[in-house]
Design a protein around this motif. Sequence first.
Motif, PDB file in Angstrom:
ATOM      1  N   SER A  13       0.733  -1.275   0.009  1.00 26.53           N
ATOM      2  CA  SER A  13       0.173  -0.145   0.134  1.00 26.53           C
ATOM      3  C   SER A  13       0.767   1.403  -0.106  1.00 26.53           C
ATOM      4  O   SER A  13       2.109   1.376   0.177  1.00 26.53           O
ATOM      5  N   ASN A  14      -0.029   2.451  -0.264  1.00 27.83           N
ATOM      6  CA  ASN A  14       0.903   3.782  -0.532  1.00 27.83           C
ATOM      7  C   ASN A  14      -0.210   5.026  -0.098  1.00 27.83           C
ATOM      8  O   ASN A  14      -1.340   4.641  -0.400  1.00 27.83           O
ATOM      9  N   PHE A  15       0.513   6.126   0.201  1.00 26.54           N
ATOM     10  CA  PHE A  15      -0.274   7.176   0.077  1.00 26.54           C
ATOM     11  C   PHE A  15       0.373   8.166  -0.747  1.00 26.54           C
ATOM     12  O   PHE A  15       1.425   8.558  -0.373  1.00 26.54           O
ATOM     13  N   ASN A  16      -0.244   8.411  -1.780  1.00 27.42           N
ATOM     14  CA  ASN A  16       0.519   9.544  -2.769  1.00 27.42           C
ATOM     15  C   ASN A  16       1.722   9.074  -3.040  1.00 27.42           C
ATOM     16  O   ASN A  16       2.858   9.897  -3.471  1.00 27.42           O
ATOM     17  N   PRO A  25     -10.192  -1.708   7.722  1.00 25.84           N
ATOM     18  CA  PRO A  25      -8.775  -1.907   7.554  1.00 25.84           C
ATOM     19  C   PRO A  25      -8.303  -0.479   7.228  1.00 25.84           C
ATOM     20  O   PRO A  25      -9.187   0.634   6.956  1.00 25.84           O
ATOM     21  N   GLY A  26      -6.965  -0.203   7.414  1.00 24.86           N
ATOM     22  CA  GLY A  26      -6.472   1.384   7.188  1.00 24.86           C
ATOM     23  C   GLY A  26      -5.123   1.300   6.614  1.00 24.86           C
ATOM     24  O   GLY A  26      -4.645   0.278   6.402  1.00 24.86           O
ATOM     25  N   VAL A  27      -4.816   2.408   6.179  1.00 30.68           N
ATOM     26  CA  VAL A  27      -3.376   2.280   5.609  1.00 30.68           C
ATOM     27  C   VAL A  27      -2.495   3.691   6.610  1.00 30.68           C
ATOM     28  O   VAL A  27      -3.107   4.599   6.467  1.00 30.68           O
ATOM     29  N   ARG A  70      -2.734   7.513  10.234  1.00 26.72           N
ATOM     30  CA  ARG A  70      -3.522   6.527   9.641  1.00 26.72           C
ATOM     31  C   ARG A  70      -4.641   7.072   8.834  1.00 26.72           C
ATOM     32  O   ARG A  70      -5.434   7.947   9.160  1.00 26.72           O
ATOM     33  N   TRP A  71      -4.882   6.392   7.644  1.00 28.33           N
ATOM     34  CA  TRP A  71      -5.767   6.870   6.702  1.00 28.33           C
ATOM     35  C   TRP A  71      -6.658   5.946   6.353  1.00 28.33           C
ATOM     36  O   TRP A  71      -6.403   4.864   6.375  1.00 28.33           O
ATOM     37  N   SER A  72      -7.851   6.326   6.178  1.00 25.14           N
ATOM     38  CA  SER A  72      -8.946   5.406   5.820  1.00 25.14           C
ATOM     39  C   SER A  72      -8.621   4.672   4.374  1.00 25.14           C
ATOM     40  O   SER A  72      -7.964   5.362   3.583  1.00 25.14           O
ATOM     41  N   ILE A  73      -9.054   3.687   4.189  1.00 27.84           N
ATOM     42  CA  ILE A  73      -8.589   2.783   3.122  1.00 27.84           C
ATOM     43  C   ILE A  73      -9.403   3.497   1.781  1.00 27.84           C
ATOM     44  O   ILE A  73      -8.825   3.458   0.730  1.00 27.84           O
ATOM     45  N   PRO A  89       5.499   4.970   0.732  1.00 26.98           N
ATOM     46  CA  PRO A  89       5.039   3.409   1.228  1.00 26.98           C
ATOM     47  C   PRO A  89       4.298   3.504   2.466  1.00 26.98           C
ATOM     48  O   PRO A  89       4.255   4.320   3.501  1.00 26.98           O
ATOM     49  N   GLY A  90       3.082   2.497   2.412  1.00 26.64           N
ATOM     50  CA  GLY A  90       2.276   2.464   3.757  1.00 26.64           C
ATOM     51  C   GLY A  90       2.185   1.005   4.539  1.00 26.64           C
ATOM     52  O   GLY A  90       2.894   0.194   3.800  1.00 26.64           O
ATOM     53  N   MET A  91       1.528   1.004   5.384  1.00 22.80           N
ATOM     54  CA  MET A  91       1.370  -0.158   6.124  1.00 22.80           C
ATOM     55  C   MET A  91      -0.035  -0.411   5.903  1.00 22.80           C
ATOM     56  O   MET A  91      -0.991   0.396   6.204  1.00 22.80           O
TER      57      MET A  91
END
Length: 201
Positions: free
Chosen positions: A58-61, A98-100, A106-109, A64-66
């Motif tokens: 996963s990623n945000f913009n 789940p989230g990222v 912590r971002w919403s999916i 790298p994300g979890m």
Amino acid sequence: MTPTRPLVLLSALLLLASGDACAQAKQTAQGAQTFLIGITQGGGQAGIFPRYAVLGQSNFNGAPGMLNAWLKSMDSLNEAGNPDPCVTRLLEIDSRAPGVWAQGIRWSITAPGVGYSAPITAFPMPRYIHWGKASIARVVYSYDESGTDRTEYIVARYMRPGEKTADALVIGASDSGMVDRIEYAMKFLQASCDTSVSTGF
């Protein structure tokens, strides 16, 4: 002046009690497992936040994300189903929300900018953390972009041989002293189960 018999008896009892306390306080890999399992059971005691995370999916913009979900239970059995103080088996997650985690938030999916290659359900339980080959890190995440409601987490990351995706056991706490204990227990397991220490390096 010699001590009276009751004082001698009291001194002996105190020494015996202190010896028992020392014996009970002996640190073992199984003791660290029991501690971690106990505080996370059923989704965590009050103020404890256990998560299962997948790294590399996963990623945000572009960062790298979890990809992660609430962890509900775990034990210390290995892939063969045998008790093993050097392995934690992650048994059950709550995959409904789940989230990222990325860039300390912590971002919403479903948040704009969040991307992921597979949903959390594509990684069915059980998953395993082999402590002798795990890496441990301390991170801080917030639940909004303002940086408020910050929580410290300890991330135990394990990369399965031959795979590009890593599993992680992530445990946070609202109390910094408890975060210290969680980190110590994880690092104790890492050190106790690292077979390379037999080389002397």
